[in-house]
Write a protein that holds these residues in place. Structure first.
Motif, PDB file in Angstrom:
ATOM      1  N   UNK A   1      39.878  35.485  47.859  1.00 35.40           N
ATOM      2  CA  UNK A   1      40.605  36.448  46.683  1.00 35.40           C
ATOM      3  C   UNK A   1      41.019  34.960  45.300  1.00 35.40           C
ATOM      4  N   UNK A   2      41.958  34.931  45.970  1.00 34.06           N
ATOM      5  CA  UNK A   2      42.558  34.092  44.553  1.00 34.06           C
ATOM      6  C   UNK A   2      40.948  33.007  44.133  1.00 34.06           C
ATOM      7  N   UNK A   3      40.524  32.933  44.737  1.00 36.63           N
ATOM      8  CA  UNK A   3      39.105  31.691  44.626  1.00 36.63           C
ATOM      9  C   UNK A   3      38.163  32.835  42.862  1.00 36.63           C
ATOM     10  N   UNK A   4      38.285  34.038  43.321  1.00 38.07           N
ATOM     11  CA  UNK A   4      37.404  35.670  43.148  1.00 38.07           C
ATOM     12  C   UNK A   4      38.155  35.181  41.680  1.00 38.07           C
ATOM     13  N   UNK A   5      39.626  35.683  41.479  1.00 38.10           N
ATOM     14  CA  UNK A   5      40.035  35.712  40.524  1.00 38.10           C
ATOM     15  C   UNK A   5      40.949  34.511  39.727  1.00 38.10           C
TER      16      UNK A   5
ATOM     17  N   UNK B   1      39.525  45.201  42.625  1.00 34.92           N
ATOM     18  CA  UNK B   1      39.617  45.837  44.153  1.00 34.92           C
ATOM     19  C   UNK B   1      38.292  45.729  44.674  1.00 34.92           C
ATOM     20  N   UNK B   2      38.309  44.392  45.406  1.00 36.82           N
ATOM     21  CA  UNK B   2      37.080  44.359  46.179  1.00 36.82           C
ATOM     22  C   UNK B   2      35.492  44.509  45.529  1.00 36.82           C
ATOM     23  N   UNK B   3      35.709  44.415  44.096  1.00 38.72           N
ATOM     24  CA  UNK B   3      34.211  44.547  44.153  1.00 38.72           C
ATOM     25  C   UNK B   3      33.940  43.603  42.691  1.00 38.72           C
TER      26      UNK B   3
ATOM     27  N   UNK C   1      26.916  47.991  31.752  1.00 37.99           N
ATOM     28  CA  UNK C   1      28.186  47.643  32.444  1.00 37.99           C
ATOM     29  C   UNK C   1      27.977  47.865  34.301  1.00 37.99           C
ATOM     30  N   UNK C   2      28.083  47.021  34.646  1.00 36.09           N
ATOM     31  CA  UNK C   2      27.737  46.535  36.571  1.00 36.09           C
ATOM     32  C   UNK C   2      28.797  46.575  37.235  1.00 36.09           C
ATOM     33  N   UNK C   3      29.213  47.148  38.702  1.00 31.22           N
ATOM     34  CA  UNK C   3      30.357  46.279  39.484  1.00 31.22           C
ATOM     35  C   UNK C   3      29.032  46.272  40.855  1.00 31.22           C
ATOM     36  N   UNK C   4      29.117  45.397  41.694  1.00 34.77           N
ATOM     37  CA  UNK C   4      28.924  44.745  42.037  1.00 34.77           C
ATOM     38  C   UNK C   4      30.380  45.313  43.776  1.00 34.77           C
ATOM     39  N   UNK C   5      29.848  46.454  44.169  1.00 35.68           N
ATOM     40  CA  UNK C   5      30.324  47.015  45.158  1.00 35.68           C
ATOM     41  C   UNK C   5      30.231  45.798  46.590  1.00 35.68           C
ATOM     42  N   UNK C   6      31.293  44.459  46.911  1.00 35.08           N
ATOM     43  CA  UNK C   6      30.692  43.591  47.964  1.00 35.08           C
ATOM     44  C   UNK C   6      31.271  44.463  49.691  1.00 35.08           C
ATOM     45  N   UNK C   7      30.432  43.856  50.279  1.00 39.91           N
ATOM     46  CA  UNK C   7      29.761  44.496  51.263  1.00 39.91           C
ATOM     47  C   UNK C   7      30.353  43.021  52.694  1.00 39.91           C
ATOM     48  N   UNK C   8      29.992  41.982  52.367  1.00 37.04           N
ATOM     49  CA  UNK C   8      30.323  41.084  52.822  1.00 37.04           C
ATOM     50  C   UNK C   8      30.931  39.812  52.168  1.00 37.04           C
ATOM     51  N   UNK C   9      31.818  38.552  52.554  1.00 32.47           N
ATOM     52  CA  UNK C   9      32.575  37.214  51.718  1.00 32.47           C
ATOM     53  C   UNK C   9      32.314  35.948  52.946  1.00 32.47           C
ATOM     54  N   UNK C  10      32.035  35.219  52.471  1.00 40.12           N
ATOM     55  CA  UNK C  10      32.040  34.092  53.078  1.00 40.12           C
ATOM     56  C   UNK C  10      32.489  32.499  52.464  1.00 40.12           C
ATOM     57  N   UNK C  11      33.666  31.929  52.299  1.00 39.03           N
ATOM     58  CA  UNK C  11      34.008  30.804  52.048  1.00 39.03           C
ATOM     59  C   UNK C  11      34.063  29.243  52.612  1.00 39.03           C
ATOM     60  N   UNK C  12      34.251  28.601  51.660  1.00 42.22           N
ATOM     61  CA  UNK C  12      33.632  27.292  52.045  1.00 42.22           C
ATOM     62  C   UNK C  12      34.996  26.083  51.429  1.00 42.22           C
ATOM     63  N   UNK C  13      35.209  25.481  52.552  1.00 41.07           N
ATOM     64  CA  UNK C  13      35.786  23.961  51.079  1.00 41.07           C
ATOM     65  C   UNK C  13      35.639  22.599  52.105  1.00 41.07           C
ATOM     66  N   UNK C  14      35.646  21.703  50.601  1.00 43.89           N
ATOM     67  CA  UNK C  14      35.924  20.573  51.548  1.00 43.89           C
ATOM     68  C   UNK C  14      36.741  19.642  50.431  1.00 43.89           C
ATOM     69  N   UNK C  15      37.959  19.173  51.206  1.00 48.49           N
ATOM     70  CA  UNK C  15      38.876  17.962  50.688  1.00 48.49           C
ATOM     71  C   UNK C  15      39.052  16.461  51.901  1.00 48.49           C
TER      72      UNK C  15
END
Length: 146
Positions: free
Chosen positions: A11-15, A41-43, A129-143
């Protein structure tokens, strides 16, 4: 180290970000295009003129979006989400457009000269103007911390 992002990190990254790559598929063709967006709001909320991406999403509303934050080759975060495209109208459309303008315009070099994000009233009225209502999400990182 490679790892999975937690829900708060996603969520932080998306924001924090405002540009992602939208993938859509219709009529045996896949199309990937960068978009400006706002996460709320999850969209995902975005806008566009008429064109290929809107035509494809109207045919097949199932889409995906990739958002990245890249420091260098070995320090990055990436989120991929899947969702459903929905065109917005009325008050919901207006609120989404205002959120997009307030989030993206301060990031431009010359906001007063940028009409592509709804400042021009004629252009604003023709935007989808449109919304993408999120149904699934995944996140990865490398550090690689020292």
């Amino acid at each position: 180290m490679l790892g999975n992002l937690g829900k708060k990190q996603i969520i932080d990254l998306l924001q924090r970000q405002v540009i992602g790559r939208l993938g859509c598929h219709a009529n045996d063709e896949t199309y990937i295009v960068p978009i400006n967006y706002v996460y709320r709001n999850d969209s995902i909320y975005a806008h566009s003129g008429s064109g290929k991406k809107i035509e494809m999403m109207r045919i097949n509303p199932k889409v995906c979006l990739q958002v990245d934050e890249i420091a260098d080759t070995f320090r990055w975060r990436s989120v991929i989400l899947w969702g459903v495209f929905e065109e917005l109208n009325g008050e919901e459309r207006q609120q989404a457009m205002q959120a997009i303008i307030h989030r993206i315009m301060p990031l431009t070099n010359k906001p007063s000269e940028e009409s592509s994000h709804g400042i021009d009233v004629d252009l604003h009225n023709n935007l989808i103007v449109y919304r993408i209502r999120i149904t699934e999400v995944t996140g990865r990182f490398e550090s690689h911390e020292d």
